[in-house]
Design a protein around this motif. Structure first.
Motif, PDB file in Angstrom:
ATOM      1  N   LYS A  87       0.159  -8.775   0.695  1.00  0.00           N
ATOM      2  CA  LYS A  87      -0.816  -7.992  -0.080  1.00  0.00           C
ATOM      3  C   LYS A  87      -0.731  -6.529   0.366  1.00  0.00           C
ATOM      4  CE  LYS A  87      -2.363 -11.645  -2.166  1.00  0.00           C
ATOM      5  NZ  LYS A  87      -1.491 -12.044  -3.289  1.00  0.00           N
ATOM      6  N   THR A  88      -0.047  -5.722  -0.462  1.00  0.00           N
ATOM      7  CA  THR A  88       0.200  -4.326  -0.079  1.00  0.00           C
ATOM      8  C   THR A  88      -1.076  -3.492  -0.252  1.00  0.00           C
ATOM      9  OG1 THR A  88       0.818  -3.752  -2.322  1.00  0.00           O
ATOM     10  CG2 THR A  88       2.609  -4.487  -0.866  1.00  0.00           C
ATOM     11  N   ARG A 144      -1.275  -0.853  -1.946  1.00  0.00           N
ATOM     12  CA  ARG A 144      -1.377  -0.510  -3.371  1.00  0.00           C
ATOM     13  C   ARG A 144      -1.993  -1.662  -4.176  1.00  0.00           C
ATOM     14  NH1 ARG A 144       3.400   1.910  -7.091  1.00  0.00           N
ATOM     15  NH2 ARG A 144       3.040   3.657  -5.714  1.00  0.00           N
ATOM     16  N   TRP A 145      -1.546  -2.891  -3.900  1.00  0.00           N
ATOM     17  CA  TRP A 145      -2.084  -4.061  -4.603  1.00  0.00           C
ATOM     18  C   TRP A 145      -3.584  -4.164  -4.339  1.00  0.00           C
ATOM     19  CZ3 TRP A 145      -4.750  -8.537  -3.476  1.00  0.00           C
ATOM     20  CH2 TRP A 145      -4.715  -9.562  -4.417  1.00  0.00           C
ATOM     21  N   ARG A 163      -4.473  -2.420   6.541  1.00  0.00           N
ATOM     22  CA  ARG A 163      -3.666  -3.647   6.406  1.00  0.00           C
ATOM     23  C   ARG A 163      -3.156  -4.051   7.786  1.00  0.00           C
ATOM     24  NH1 ARG A 163       1.966  -4.501   2.998  1.00  0.00           N
ATOM     25  NH2 ARG A 163       2.176  -6.696   3.559  1.00  0.00           N
ATOM     26  N   GLU A 178       4.134   0.852   6.491  1.00  0.00           N
ATOM     27  CA  GLU A 178       3.822  -0.352   5.720  1.00  0.00           C
ATOM     28  C   GLU A 178       5.061  -1.168   5.346  1.00  0.00           C
ATOM     29  OE1 GLU A 178       1.723   0.019   1.947  1.00  0.00           O
ATOM     30  OE2 GLU A 178       0.992  -2.047   2.202  1.00  0.00           O
ATOM     31  N   ARG A 179       6.202  -0.481   5.174  1.00  0.00           N
ATOM     32  CA  ARG A 179       7.405  -1.216   4.764  1.00  0.00           C
ATOM     33  C   ARG A 179       7.820  -2.266   5.808  1.00  0.00           C
ATOM     34  NH1 ARG A 179      11.445   1.024   7.777  1.00  0.00           N
ATOM     35  NH2 ARG A 179      10.915   3.078   8.542  1.00  0.00           N
ATOM     36  N   ASP A 206       6.097  -6.797   6.284  1.00  0.00           N
ATOM     37  CA  ASP A 206       6.664  -8.130   6.009  1.00  0.00           C
ATOM     38  C   ASP A 206       7.499  -8.629   7.188  1.00  0.00           C
ATOM     39  OD1 ASP A 206       5.636  -8.180   3.355  1.00  0.00           O
ATOM     40  OD2 ASP A 206       7.270  -6.854   2.750  1.00  0.00           O
ATOM     41  N   ARG A 212       7.015 -11.551   1.128  1.00  0.00           N
ATOM     42  CA  ARG A 212       7.089 -10.467   0.132  1.00  0.00           C
ATOM     43  C   ARG A 212       6.618 -10.915  -1.238  1.00  0.00           C
ATOM     44  NH1 ARG A 212      12.601  -7.962   2.418  1.00  0.00           N
ATOM     45  NH2 ARG A 212      11.604  -6.496   3.822  1.00  0.00           N
TER      46      ARG A 212
END
Ligand SMILES: NC(=O)c1ccc[n+]([C@@H]2O[C@H](COP(=O)([O-])OP(=O)(O)OC[C@H]3O[C@@H](n4cnc5c(N)ncnc54)[C@H](OP(=O)(O)O)[C@@H]3O)[C@@H](O)[C@H]2O)c1
Length: 264
Positions: free
Chosen positions: A98-99, A101-102, A115, A160-161, A164, A262
């Motif tokens: 759950k990013t 942005r999401w 996050r 954030e990248r 995952d 992801r």
């Protein structure tokens, strides 16, 4: 500081254990919601915190709210509570996939979101959490969040990248380590050691080895080489492990873990 948890299963309980232990807040300052009465009874009995079946009550009574339900329930829970979120709230996500942005899209307005990806060793104060935040979160608020995360182990602020990747190397990895300990203990039992003793030897060896990596700063390969005498027992075990694809199977498993995360 008052903290709320929407959902209080394994991960939230582990986090709350650390928060209480380090005195970040008292039991009276924590409120959790569960889906069922049984869940609330479990939280009350095991943690002694305030409980409710109403997720909105958690948001009304606290400004720091951890979303600690399974990822598939995030959308439903956010829809329930988003009308009550103000600019004073900080939302902490602990779900894979759950990013930011999401999450921002689901709240549908500017909301402070942090996050994170913790892991269950938090239960014994040895968690490892990856953390990143959106631009609405102020430094002073982030300092408070770091204090919470630090109460149940270590944390690292990461881009954030990489979140995952944290899922596979930290969030999920206790499961692989438990399998490794179980397998080592099974082998020791096969060679005659009583089971309880085998778990103690295997677990302590894993903990001590992990400490050596963290505290000596030496490369894990160098530490491995230090155990392997020429023509000795350890190098023979290493040979057999490599024959069975030991490192490759871990790498492939973790790549699969990242892929599933992801898509969540
Ligand atoms: N477990 C791990 O090792 C780990 C590691 C890192 C991150 N995470 C993340 O942490 C989150 C929680 O995982 P978990 O392992 O703690 O799950 P869990 O043990 O299954 O607990 C889920 C909790 O959510 C509650 N719940 C479900 N639907 C709800 C709703 N609509 N409103 C309020 N509460 C609700 C459940 O209540 P009832 O008991 O009443 O049904 C339960 O207390 C997940 O997003 C997971 O991916 C877990």
């Amino acid at each position: 500081m008052k903290i709320g948890f929407i959902g209080c299963g394994n991960m939230a309980s582990a986090m709350i254990g650390g928060i209480l232990e380090k005195g970040i807040c008292s039991k009276q300052e924590i409120i959790v919601s569960n889906r069922t009465v049984e869940g609330n009874e479990r939280s009350k009995k095991n943690l002694g915190v305030n409980v409710t079946l109403d997720n909105c009550q958690v948001v009304r009574e606290t400004k720091t709210v951890v979303l600690a339900v399974k990822p598939q329930f995030y959308e439903e829970v956010i829809a329930q509570v988003k009308g009550l979120i103000t600019e004073k709230h900080v939302i902490i996500s602990i779900a894979p996939g759950k990013t930011l942005r999401w999450l921002e899209e689901k709240f549908g307005k500017p909301v402070k979101i942090v996050r994170t990806m913790p892991n269950t060793p938090a239960l014994v104060g040895e968690g490892m959490t990856g953390v990143c935040a959106n631009s609405y979160v102020q430094d002073i608020e982030m300092a408070g969040i770091k204090e919470i995360l630090g109460s149940f182990g270590r944390y690292e602020v990461i881009p954030e990248r990489l979140m995952d990747v944290v899922v596979s190397v930290s969030g999920s990895s206790p499961a692989y380590v438990f399998m490794f300990i179980e397998a080592m203990a099974d082998a020791a039992v096969a060679d005659g050691m009583p089971r309880a003793q085998a778990y103690e030897f295997a677990a302590q060896a894993v903990m001590g080895s992990a400490k050596m990596v963290l505290e000596t700063g030496k490369h894990p390969g160098e530490l491995k080489d230090m155990v392997c005498s020429p023509g000795g027992t350890t190098i023979e075990a290493v040979r057999q492990l490599e024959k069975g694809g030991f490192r490759s199977s871990i790498i492939e498993a973790m790549k699969a873990c990242v892929e599933v995360g992801r898509k969540m």
